[in-house]
Every structure is written in structure tokens, then in C-alpha cells.
Motif scaffolding. Structure first.
Motif, short mmCIF file in Angstrom:
data_model
loop_
_atom_site.label_atom_id
_atom_site.label_comp_id
_atom_site.label_asym_id
_atom_site.label_seq_id
_atom_site.Cartn_x
_atom_site.Cartn_y
_atom_site.Cartn_z
N LYS A 1 -9.36 11.02 -6.92
CA LYS A 1 -9.36 9.71 -6.74
C LYS A 1 -8.27 9.04 -5.58
N THR B 1 -9.20 15.01 -11.50
CA THR B 1 -9.83 13.78 -11.05
C THR B 1 -9.01 12.76 -10.49
N ARG B 2 -7.79 13.08 -10.74
CA ARG B 2 -6.49 12.06 -10.01
C ARG B 2 -6.57 12.44 -8.74
N ASN C 1 0.97 -1.41 0.11
CA ASN C 1 0.03 0.13 0.07
C ASN C 1 0.90 1.14 0.16
N ILE D 1 -9.02 7.08 -2.61
CA ILE D 1 -8.33 5.74 -2.08
C ILE D 1 -7.64 5.73 -0.96
N GLU E 1 -8.01 7.58 1.55
CA GLU E 1 -9.14 7.78 2.48
C GLU E 1 -8.73 8.74 3.75
N PHE F 1 -21.31 16.37 -8.93
CA PHE F 1 -21.54 15.30 -9.70
C PHE F 1 -22.22 15.57 -10.99
N GLN G 1 3.14 5.58 -5.98
CA GLN G 1 2.85 5.75 -7.29
C GLN G 1 1.71 6.77 -7.50
N ARG G 2 0.68 6.54 -6.63
CA ARG G 2 -0.50 7.64 -6.63
C ARG G 2 -0.17 9.08 -6.79
N ASN H 1 -18.36 15.39 -18.86
CA ASN H 1 -18.46 14.38 -19.99
C ASN H 1 -18.96 14.62 -21.16
N ASP I 1 -21.56 18.32 -3.02
CA ASP I 1 -21.10 17.01 -3.83
C ASP I 1 -22.16 16.75 -5.23
N SER I 2 -23.31 16.89 -4.73
CA SER I 2 -24.46 16.71 -5.77
C SER I 2 -24.29 17.34 -7.12
N MET J 1 2.07 1.63 -3.38
CA MET J 1 1.14 2.12 -4.46
C MET J 1 0.73 3.58 -4.06
N THR K 1 -19.64 17.18 -13.32
CA THR K 1 -19.09 15.91 -14.00
C THR K 1 -19.79 15.69 -15.05
N ASP K 2 -20.90 15.09 -15.16
CA ASP K 2 -21.74 14.49 -16.15
C ASP K 2 -21.81 15.70 -17.39
#
Lengths: 226, 414
Positions: free
Chosen positions: A89, A85-86, A25, A93, A95, A153, A31-32, A160, A149-150, A28, A156-157
């Protein structure tokens, strides 16, 4: 006695497995972190390229600079979105969220880069008459802004679906960056979530349809005709 | 992430992995001895044995059960069979009557339903054998069951012997999944636990006891809903051990519906919790030995695992609800948010994912090595494996229901 030994061996193996997971971990995570740093470097590189183009406009004339800008704009937008985004993420991950100094540091850098890019884009848009809709999204953490957060989202849509036609800049107002504070007072943002679309404030939660309606009023997007 | 939740994940992972690793080490160590029985006893030296069968509404199975018992390879004059009718309302008594021509079979025909443990105790009092086997009326024994299990009593410390419990089924998916559990839980696990002197149950389908020990501990607890589990605690408490014989078997009827499985498990799990509570003073005492450590360890793991399961389900449900509310804002446009590339991103693998996957691999290792060691074969049971994992989640709900039943003192019927 031999059975007792098996329990001790079992304990050793379990401990070894746990330590292995810890080490993997850690690797990783490195790397992250590297992936985030690479994305940040890519932003800086794109930004420097745009700065160069802007500088060239003074020497070679605006026509040439605007020609170069058109080609860089989409790429810069994509790089910026990927970096965001990275980082998100990374947060999900690992956390560790707000306690992680790496996350905070990169988030601050990212937001600062966004302000820089937005300022440059605003200037170039005026000079080159680029038809790119910009959305500034101001948010706070979920505890003080349950619908942020909503809204994120929904954006993001939108990104995209319309990444070539719309540039979205998300600003974390909890970071306390002076440049973001200037934007907040410039656009008179006092409630969250709040979007500034082409200079006009839209505060509160907007769903995709409502947001598309607003965007279509501003510009003739592909989504408006379909 | 909540630090308490993270600590719970690591703790459950560590304890369960430790359990799996120790299991595998013991399997490697004792693999060759699993089916080895003590030296056979010559016919003339074999002790007398009584088989006590309690039957409640077993009209369908009792005939096959008695036929199998009569066919057991054991000297005629050293075997007696005591059938106790537990106030059956069907034709159980009628089904038993043709067998009464056999002088070895005695029939206690109770008109009133008293409960299984009470009937077994009645049969035990009537039995005259040096060893007493108690069995279910819906089970059938192998011919060599006594010849293989009795020699274990040559060790004077052994107070009871369990045998492999095989599942009798019609081949439905649920039954095949439960069969895996029986093969491992009521055969291999008990065998490995026997090396540590911590067999926690003498399965009801067939277990054999030293008659003197049964007398000493006053037989079965008539108030217990899992008398076969409760008696195992008292056998350990009395300083005796329970041996497990994998070389012979009893075949028993298993639940074939989810409702039946739920009823069975709720009784088992609630009974286990009540038994632990009843015998709580024996844990961590020198007298109880390893049994006194093993049982609290196992049930601590179960409880922590259950707590983790409940919190995880709650978190999953709230995340799901959040996602549904998000997607509602975008006209449920799932495709814009679904990217294969992101699923295959190795950097998206978190520590918890590694813990989860290693847990699954550990379970798979136990299943494959366990089935292979019991010669049950795991290749033909591949599809049942998936069901086993699904059943694992279902069992968490059974455990929750059992905890609730015990806490709120709900009456659980047999």
C-alpha cells in the motif's frame, strides 16, 4: 492596480494551498512509514516469541512447545500478511516504487523476515507435525514477469479465503537477497512466476481453480470439501 | 508513476486552482457592483437603436421574439427592428407578416440560405440606428433591455454590451444543468471578465454594438461558425472594450437533447479554436492588453486539462482491464478483495487524492458562490450540481471531437 493586486494575492493563495498539500502529504508519508515500521516490529516480536517457544522445547519438552506453536502460528501468519499488504500500500500511495529507499529497505527486511519465519515454520512443522500448507511464491518485477502480478492477485484471493489453513510467503527475487537466492537454487526455480507448494514446483500462471486443485491434492482444506 | 504525468497533474491543478482563487477574489471584490448600471439616460437624449434579427426556420419562435422586441420600453421613434429571413423553408415569413403592420419593423426576405453572419451583416447595412443590437430569432428580451444596456455606451471606450442570457426550458434534468452553465458562463463570468477588459464573446441571443464600430470592423465574419465570438476578438483588437450588463436579460432556447448539446458545443468549441488560430498574432502584444494574456492562458488550461483527461482515461481503462483480467482468474470473486476498512483508512489518502478533492471543492465553491451572487439561488439547484459534474466529463469528449474537427478540417454546420 487593485485588480493586479488581486492576481498577486490569488497567486500567493494558490502557492500556499500547494505548499499545504505538500506538507500534509509529507506528514501522511511519515505516518505511512511509521505504520510500516510498526508492522515490521510486530513481525519481529512474533518471531522472537516463536524463537522463545522453540528454545523452551529443549527445556520443557516438545509437547509444550508444539502446544504454544499452534496458537502463535495463525497470529504470525496474519502479522506477516498485514506487513506485506502495508508495504504494498505504501508503494501504491507514495507512487515512488523502486526509487524510494525506504520502500526498498523495508521490502528487504520484510523478505528476510519471511525467510526466517519460513525456516522456523519448516523446522517446527517437522518437529510438531503441524498440518499447515505452505506456498512459496517467487516473483520478479512486472517488466520482466508480466504474469507475476496476476499470480499475486490469485494468491491474495487464496489467502483471504484460506488464511487459517495456508501460509503464503512471497519473495521478491529482484531484491538480490542471498537468503532468497539460496531458496531459489534449493528449489531449482528458474522461471517466473513460480510457486513451491509443499516442496514441489508449480511455475507459470495458475488461476484460482487450478491452484485449489493443486492444494486439495496436498491437503484436505475446507475449500476442497465445499 | 510517470513523472510527465505527475508534472501534468500538478500543472493543471495549479493553473485551475489559480483560476478559481482569482475568480473568487474578484467575486468578493465586485459582488456589490454586479447589478449596478451606469446612470440612466433621459428619454429625449436616448440614441436611436436598431435591432437586427436573423431568422432561419424560426416559425415556432419568431412571433414571441418580435412581440418581446415590440414591447421593449424605448421611445417609439428611436427604435427600428430589422428582420432578415435566411432562406427559411418553413413558415417563418408567414409568421413575421402580421408584425409588419408595425412601421418600425422592416423585413428582408431572402429566398436563399446565406448563413447567419451574412444575414446579420445585411441587416446591419440596412439599419440606421446609432447602436445596433443583434439577436437570435429564438430569443426573447426583457422590457428594460435597452434602457439598461444603452447607458454603458456613455463610456466612449465601450464598443459593445452583453446582457445576461437566461435559458428557456421545459425543466428537464439536462436543461436545468445547462441553465447553471448559462447563468455562470454567459452572465457572471462575462461580467467579471468585463472588469479586466477581456470579454471574449458577445452572445448571439442578444448583444448591442456601436454602429460606427461595426462599420469600422466590417461587421461579422461571414466565414466564421461562431461569429459572435470572433467579433469580440476584433472589437478588442480595435481598441474597444465590451461591457457586461447583468441588470437585464435575454431568454433563449437551449438544447434539450444530448445530441443537440453535442452539435451546439462542437460548433462553439471548434469555432473558438478556429478563432484563436485566426487571431493568434494578437496574443502577448501590448495592444491586446490583458485580453492577449487571458485568452492564451484559458485555452492552455483547457488543452492541458484535456491532455490530462485523455491520459487519465487511458490509465483508468488499462487499470480496469487489468483488474477484469485479475478477477477473471478468481472467478470474479469481488467480495474477497473488498474491505470497507481499507476504504476508510486515512493513510490510503495520497497527494493526488488531496489534489482531486481540492479541485472538486474549488468547482463547488465557484458554483455555489456564483449562483448565490447572481441571485439565481443554489439551494434549489442542488441536484443539477451533480449533473454539472457529469456534464464536465462529457464536455471533455466534446472538446476532443472539436479538436479533431479542426485538425482534420471537417465541415461543421450551424
Amino acid at each position: 492596480m487593485r485588480d493586479k493586486k488581486l492576481f498577486a494575492i490569488g497567486f500567493g493563495i494558490t502557492l500556499f494551498l500547494l505548499l499545504s498539500i505538500y506538507v500534509i502529504n509529507g506528514f501522511m508519508n511519515n505516518q505511512r512509514e511509521q505504520a510500516v515500521l510498526d508492522k515490521m516490529d510486530a513481525i519481529l516480536e512474533e518471531y522472537q516469541e516463536m524463537q522463545t517457544i522453540s528454545l523452551m522445547s529443549g527445556i520443557f519438552g516438545e509437547h509444550m512447545a508444539c502446544f504454544g506453536l499452534q496458537s502463535r502460528l495463525i497470529q504470525m501468519d496474519k502479522t506477516l500478511w498485514d506487513a506485506g499488504t502495508r508495504i504494498d500500500k505504501y508503494r501504491t500511495i507514495t507512487e515512488e516504487f523502486m526509487r524510494d529507499p525506504f520502500y526498498i529497505e523495508q521490502k528487504r527486511k520484510f523478505n528476510r523476515n519471511e525467510v526466517m519465519y519460513y525456516s522456523l515454520l519448516k523446522e517446527m512443522k517437522q518437529r510438531c507435525k503441524v498440518n499447515q500448507t505452505t506456498i512459496l511464491f517467487f516473483y520478479k518485477k512486472a517488466e520482466s514477469c508480466p504474469t507475476c502480478d496476476s499470480q499475486s492477485f490469485v494468491l491474495t484471493d487464496i489467502n483471504n479465503a484460506l488464511s487459517d489453513e495456508v501460509s503464503i510467503f512471497s519473495f521478491d527475487t529482484d531484491l538480490g537477497l542471498p537468503s532468497i537466492d539460496i531458496l531459489l537454487s534449493y528449489y531449482n526455480v528458474t522461471e517466473y512466476p513460480c510457486m513451491v507448494i509443499e516442496g514441489q514446483n508449480y511455475c507459470g500462471l495458475f488461476n484460482k481453480n487450478q491452484l485449489l486443485k493443486v492444494l486439495c491434492k496436498k491437503q484436505n482444506l475446507t475449500a476442497c470439501t465445499s | 508513476m510517470n513523472p510527465i504525468y505527475a508534472a501534468l497533474v500538478y500543472l493543471v491543478w495549479f493553473l485551475s486552482t489559480y483560476f478559481v482563487v482569482v475568480f473568487l477574489l474578484f467575486l468578493i471584490r465586485y459582488r456589490k457592483n454586479l447589478f449596478v448600471s451606469p446612470l440612466q439616460i433621459p428619454g429625449e437624449d436616448l440614441p436611436t437603436v436598431s435591432i437586427v434579427i436573423s431568422a432561419f426556420n424560426e416559425e415556432e419562435h419568431i412571433g414571441k421574439c418580435l412581440s418581446s422586441v415590440r414591447n421593449v420600453s424605448y421611445p417609439q421613434d428611436k427604435l427600428e427592428i430589422v428582420v432578415v429571413n435566411d432562406g427559411s423553408t418553413d413558415g417563418t415569413a408567414r409568421a413575421v407578416s402580421p408584425f409588419l403592420k408595425d412601421k418600425r419593423i422592416r423585413f428582408i426576405n431572402n429566398k436563399e440560405n446565406k448563413g447567419k453572419a451574412t444575414c446579420l451583416n445585411e441587416g446591419i447595412r440596412a439599419a440606421q440606428g446609432t447602436f445596433i443590437a443583434c439577436m437570435d430569432a429564438d430569443s426573447m428580451v426583457s422590457r428594460d433591455i435597452l434602457k439598461k444596456s444603452i447607458p454603458h455606451f456613455q463610456n466612449p471606450k465601450v464598443g459593445a454590451v452583453t446582457v445576461t442570457v437566461k435559458a428557456k426550458h421545459r425543466g428537464s434534468f439536462l436543461e436545468r444543468v445547462i441553465e447553471i452553465e448559462y447563468i455562470l458562463g454567459l452572465s457572471l463570468f462575462l461580467k467579471l471578465f468585463s472588469y479586466l477588459h477581456c470579454v471574449y464573446v458577445t452572445p448571439g441571443p442578444f448583444s448591442i454594438y456601436r454602429a460606427s464600430l461595426l462599420k469600422e470592423i466590417n461587421g461579422f465574419d461571414e466565414k466564421s461558425i461562431t461569429e459572435d465570438l470572433e467579433i469580440a476578438y476584433r472589437i478588442n483588437k480595435a481598441g474597444s472594450t465590451i461591457a457586461a450588463c447583468m441588470g437585464t436579460s435575454v431568454t433563449t432556447v437551449i438544447p434539450h437533447t444530448f445530441q443537440g448539446l453535442y452539435r451546439q458545443r462542437r460548433r462553439w468549441y471548434s469555432g473558438a479554436l478556429l478563432t484563436i488560430w485566426k487571431h493568434r498574432t494578437m496574443f502577448f502584444t501590448r495592444k491586446a492588453g490583458f485580453f492577449g494574456i487571458f485568452i492564451p492562458f484559458t485555452y492552455t488550461l483547457i488543452t492541458l486539462g484535456l491532455a490530462l483527461f485523455v491520459v487519465s482515461i487511458f490509465m483508468l481503462a488499462s487499470r480496469l482491464w487489468k483488474n477484469i483480467s485479475y478477477f477473471a482468474l478468481t472467478n470474479f470473486n469481488f467480495f474477497e478483495h473488498f474491505h470497507w476498512r481499507e476504504l476508510l483508512d486515512p493513510l490510503a489518502i495520497s497527494a493526488f487524492t488531496i489534489l482531486g478533492v481540492s479541485g472538486l471543492l474549488g468547482t463547488l465553491a465557484v458554483l455555489t458562490s456564483g449562483l448565490s451572487a447572481t441571485k439565481a439561488g443554489f439551494r434549489k439547484r442542488k441536484t443539477s450540481f451533480i449533473g454539472y459534474f457529469l456534464l464536465f466529463f462529457l464536455y471533455q469528449f466534446f472538446w476532443l471531437s472539436s479538436f479533431a474537427s479542426v485538425l482534420f478540417r471537417r465541415k461543421i454546420k450551424w
